[in-house]
Enzyme design. Structure first.
Site, PDB file in Angstrom:
ATOM      1  N   HIS A  92     -63.720 -40.892  31.028  1.00 47.09           N
ATOM      2  CA  HIS A  92     -64.946 -41.664  31.088  1.00 47.09           C
ATOM      3  C   HIS A  92     -65.550 -41.835  29.687  1.00 47.09           C
ATOM      4  CE1 HIS A  92     -68.583 -43.353  32.701  1.00 47.09           C
ATOM      5  NE2 HIS A  92     -69.285 -42.495  31.983  1.00 47.09           N
ATOM      6  N   GLU A 124     -59.837 -43.889  35.373  1.00 53.37           N
ATOM      7  CA  GLU A 124     -61.056 -43.208  35.777  1.00 53.37           C
ATOM      8  C   GLU A 124     -61.318 -43.430  37.269  1.00 53.37           C
ATOM      9  OE1 GLU A 124     -65.382 -43.387  33.734  1.00 53.37           O
ATOM     10  OE2 GLU A 124     -64.719 -45.157  34.781  1.00 53.37           O
ATOM     11  N   ASN A 162     -32.918 -28.556  23.727  1.00 57.11           N
ATOM     12  CA  ASN A 162     -31.601 -27.961  23.873  1.00 57.11           C
ATOM     13  C   ASN A 162     -31.578 -26.914  24.969  1.00 57.11           C
ATOM     14  OD1 ASN A 162     -29.449 -28.886  22.193  1.00 57.11           O
ATOM     15  ND2 ASN A 162     -30.783 -28.419  20.474  1.00 57.11           N
TER      16      ASN A 162
END
Lengths: 715, 163
Positions: A68, A90, A446
């Site tokens: 917001h 929002e 990895n």
């Protein structure tokens, strides 16, 4: 400004129409950029924690508030794309926090994607601002803005919002955010403004008033009690009804204010305490006192009604206190790094000036003066330490980014991975933190992609089907250790060795310990991946990881056990800013050799020096033949000391092993603050930086690996 | 002044210039690029750099490179005297010191006093000269200091690569 929302939704290809001039209001833009980044980082980590754990409404609220704020500020600045996207996100979050829709994996995904997109939009703005302020030139290719199609995200969110995702059992659990806030007394305004309607909100106001609403992020007593299952929402609401107006009453009873003033304050729709304090009607302590009384009242009411026992109230209050003090601890000031660097330089000069004066005063022999001077020296030292510590930042943000990475990689590779983080509060120098992210990303990728086995394989091996990767950081002996541990299949010793032999990295006859073999994965051109996936194994090997870590003057090591898992250990210096060094001179030039690279120093005997083909020189140190690098020859410096047995040989160890450096004299050990030599000298081999020495002159820091390279090239 | 801040490439700007002497020629740098003028300081030589790169100095805790402009412009190196100065200029975001024979003054040069650089024939690089300014009866060579120094960087990289 208020009609912006409707306008925004009607335009498909909205372009940003900045309402302010970047040059004139650069501070507003810079603050906006840094604030948005903070909000996004925080939201991301909150979303990830919602995914991991049970849905926590306080977290959704926090995300909602962040998004917001972004929307408000973006709207104010005329950043239409950012405003549109945050508006949609929002709206989605608002439904989620009201319990109107269930948090599904899809919602979490779209939220994360939307945050990524917002981040890109922010980066684009950042590039624009940089360009406008002349920090980067137009031609730099690496800093091109990336095109983002926000419509795609908006459409996805809209389809979720329009979908028939009915609320499930969560509705009953959900509680009204407004009413919880009321409890504090800080937030009386919430009382009349429960569930703020998004569209009615003024977007522009938030940017600056943000700070005021920070209090609402604390958890309140009532909420804690509900969470603990001590009371129900209804009971709480009832209690609030009785306790609600107490703050005014308390203040009047205390004689701190009059009913009229309370009345007026209430009309202003601001936290009442705040207004009263601002107007000087009551003092902060009075307010705090009243608030304390009010809090007790809620508890008391609950106890009186037999809803909760005093112990439970006490423990809840303690939790609340702890949360408050946590918030207090993290209260910080943002400082421009440029300013910090300047302060750094100045303190360095102060230390030097101090040393110079001390040197001069030694000959004067004045008792009280030397006493005062030692006091000054102590204070200077303290200031230096403090300033140094200002550059320290926690690993929190970096680690949070990693959790996002692990999530994405494991989803991508279809593996079930639980990611643990410990020690994220560990502090490191800001520069180190910035550089360590890349190696961490690589190792973690990895670990997940190659290390952790697929679910079936794990079950077949009798392991839990969920793989586990742990990232931890801690102090050990003046260093920071970062450990990445996985419980995957481990490294395959035989294969690594075979590959290394094939590549000619080691000869077949060499006998190696297991650990030496495992550490071969850091050699260039040795990939352990069976196949190249779209996540890793694209040629950027572990050698880059090692290089990056060594650049930070750190070390990386791997231990492994086949079938059980691997552990990567990264050892890093606490700060990049200071090193311990030995100051040496060659002719008039002073060099600093980092103490960590030095094995020993000695004056060789005549018979210990021999030449090879009359050109190369070797020095025999207790049977070890080391090549001898004459620094004066290499760097073309005038010096009278050209005979090795009249000079000093410093034995150093670089990446390619040990060798001797011939210097005129050792001048002593010193802690120096490293200063970069800048881009102009980045190609100079053997010099890694500079430092200002005790006499105010600049000394060059030798990089022993580079010196050897320069020497080999030189010959 | 407006024109100077506009920073239009290759355009010659009227405005204030710091003039200095090099050999018997007079040069000018836009005053906005100049940070400060300092006397000679102890210079630490950095190895493996071209000869005009004199080394680095300690400017109140900052380490900055210093360039001898005489050598940069392939002039004869001179003994440093009392008048020798280091002008600290800001190029991009970094500070660089340039050693000049002496600093003269700050002069206003109007656009009507500025002429384009004449073609001096092949082999004479006029790339980093913005124009020629006329001040009283003197001719002032207006330097585009960004180009002078960034070019230096390129050369240095090439030189090192050649080794």
């Amino acid at each position: 400004m208020s009609n912006l929302n409707t306008e925004v939704q009607n335009t498909d290809t909205a372009n940003d129409e900045l309402t302010l001039d970047i040059k004139e209001d650069s501070e507003i833009f810079l603050e906006f950029l840094s604030e948005v980044l903070d909000h996004l980082d925080e939201s991301e980590s909150n979303i990830l924690s919602i995914e991991d754990e049970v849905c926590d409404y306080e977290k959704i609220n926090a995300i909602f508030r962040s998004i917001h704020s972004i929307k408000g500020s973006a709207g104010f600045l005329g950043l239409i794309n950012m405003q549109r996207l945050s508006h949609e996100l929002e709206a989605l979050l608002d439904k989620a926090r009201k319990g109107e829709i269930t948090i599904t994996q899809e919602i979490i995904n779209i939220s994360l994607n939307a945050i990524d997109a917002l981040r890109k939009l922010r980066d684009n703005l950042s590039i624009k601002v940089d360009r406008e302020l002349g920090n980067i030139s137009d031609t730099e290719v690496s800093t091109q803005e990336q095109p983002i199609n926000i419509q795609e995200f908006i459409d996805r969110i809209t389809s979720i919002l329009n979908g028939d995702t009915k609320p499930k059992e969560m509705v009953t659990e959900s509680h009204n955010t407004g009413s919880v806030n009321v409890l504090s007394g800080h937030e009386l305004q919430e009382n009349t403004k429960q569930n703020p309607e998004i569209d009615n909100m003024e977007p522009s106001g938030d940017f600056w008033s943000d700070k005021l609403s920070e209090q609402s992020e604390k958890m309140f007593l009532g909420e804690i009690l509900i969470d603990e299952g001590t009371i129900t929402q209804e009971q709480l609401d009832k209690a609030i009804d009785e306790g609600n107006k107490k703050i005014g009453e308390i203040l009047i009873e205390d004689g701190a204010t009059t009913p009229e003033k309370i009345e007026k304050a209430l009309n202003e729709q601001k936290p009442i305490g705040q207004i009263l304090a601002e107007k000087g009607d009551i003092s902060e302590p009075q307010l705090d006192n009243a608030l304390k009384q009010q809090e007790k009242k809620v508890g008391e009411i609950l106890v009186e009604k037999g809803i909760a026992t005093p112990d439970k109230i006490d423990s809840a209050l303690k939790t609340q206190q702890a949360q408050r003090s946590m918030k207090l601890q993290s209260r910080t000031v943002k400082v421009d790094t440029g300013k910090l660097d300047n302060l750094f330089d100045l303190v360095g000069e102060l230390v030097i000036a101090n040393t110079l004066i001390c040197g001069e005063m030694k000959s004067v022999n004045n008792n009280s003066a030397s006493k005062n001077l030692s006091q000054l020296t102590k204070i200077t030292k303290d200031i230096q330490d403090q300033v140094m510590s200002m550059r320290m930042v926690t690993l929190k943000q970096t680690f949070q980014k990693m959790s996002r990475l692990v999530r994405d990689v494991s989803q991508h590779s279809g593996k079930n991975v639980k990611f643990h983080i410990t020690g994220e509060e560990t502090e490191l120098d800001k520069n180190v933190i910035e550089e360590i992210a890349d190696p961490l990303v690589h190792i973690l990728r990895n670990s997940v992609d190659h290390g952790i086995e697929s679910e079936e394989d794990r079950l077949a091996k009798g392991k839990p089907k969920e793989g586990s990767v742990t990232l931890s950081a801690f102090h050990r002996g003046g260093n920071i250790i970062i450990e990445i541990k996985d419980d995957g299949k481990g490294l395959q010793k035989e294969r690594i060795l075979k590959k290394a032999v094939d590549k000619g990295l080691v000869s077949k006859q060499t006998s190696m310990t297991d650990n030496q073999i495992y550490n071969l994965i850091f050699a260039p051109g040795l990939s352990t991946a069976d196949k190249v996936t779209n996540i890793s194994g694209r040629g950027v090997g572990m050698d880059v990881v090692r290089k990056n870590i060594e650049k930070l003057r750190g070390k990386v090591d791997v231990t492994s056990q086949e079938g059980v898992g691997s552990t990567f250990t990264i050892k890093l210096p606490l700060t990049l800013a200071i090193i311990d060094g030995i100051v040496v001179n060659v002719g008039d030039t002073k060099y600093i050799i980092p103490t960590v690279s030095i094995e020993e120093s000695l004056q060789p005997k005549r018979e210990e020096i021999s030449t090879v083909k009359n050109q190369g020189e070797v020095v025999n140190i207790r049977g070890n033949l080391l090549s001898l690098v004459r620094l004066h020859k290499l760097y073309d410096i005038n010096t009278t000391k050209t005979v090795p047995w009249e000079s000093i040989v410093v034995v150093v160890e670089g990446a390619d092993g040990k060798y001797g450096v011939l210097v005129d004299e050792l001048l002593g050990q010193q802690q120096v603050v490293i200063k970069s030599l800048g881009d102009r000298f980045k190609n100079v081999k053997g010099i890694s930086g500079s430092a200002i020495l005790g006499d105010g002159k600049v000394g060059l820091i030798l990089d022993v690996t580079g010196v050897k390279e320069a020497f080999v090239g030189h010959n | 002044m407006e024109a100077v801040t506009e920073n239009i490439k290759n355009a010659v700007h009227a405005g204030k210039y710091l003039t200095f002497v090099l050999s018997d020629e007079e040069y000018g740098i836009e005053i906005l690029k100049v940070r400060e003028i300092i006397g000679l300081m102890d210079i630490t030589t950095v190895p493996q750099t071209p000869d005009y790169m004199k080394g680095v100095i300690n400017l109140r805790g900052k380490v900055i490179p210093v360039i001898d402009l005489r050598l940069k412009f392939s002039m004869q190196e001179e003994e440093h005297t009392q008048a020798t100065c280091t002008i600290v200029v800001e190029v991009g975001n970094t500070l660089i010191g340039i050693i000049v024979d002496s600093v003269s003054e700050v002069s206003d040069i109007g656009s009507e006093e500025i002429r384009e650089t004449p073609n001096l024939g092949q082999g004479i690089d006029t790339n980093y000269i913005m124009g020629m300014g006329k001040l009283k009866e003197k001719l002032i060579i207006l330097l585009d200091i960004d180009k002078v120094l960034s070019e230096g960087e390129l050369e240095m990289v090439e030189e090192i690569a050649a080794n």
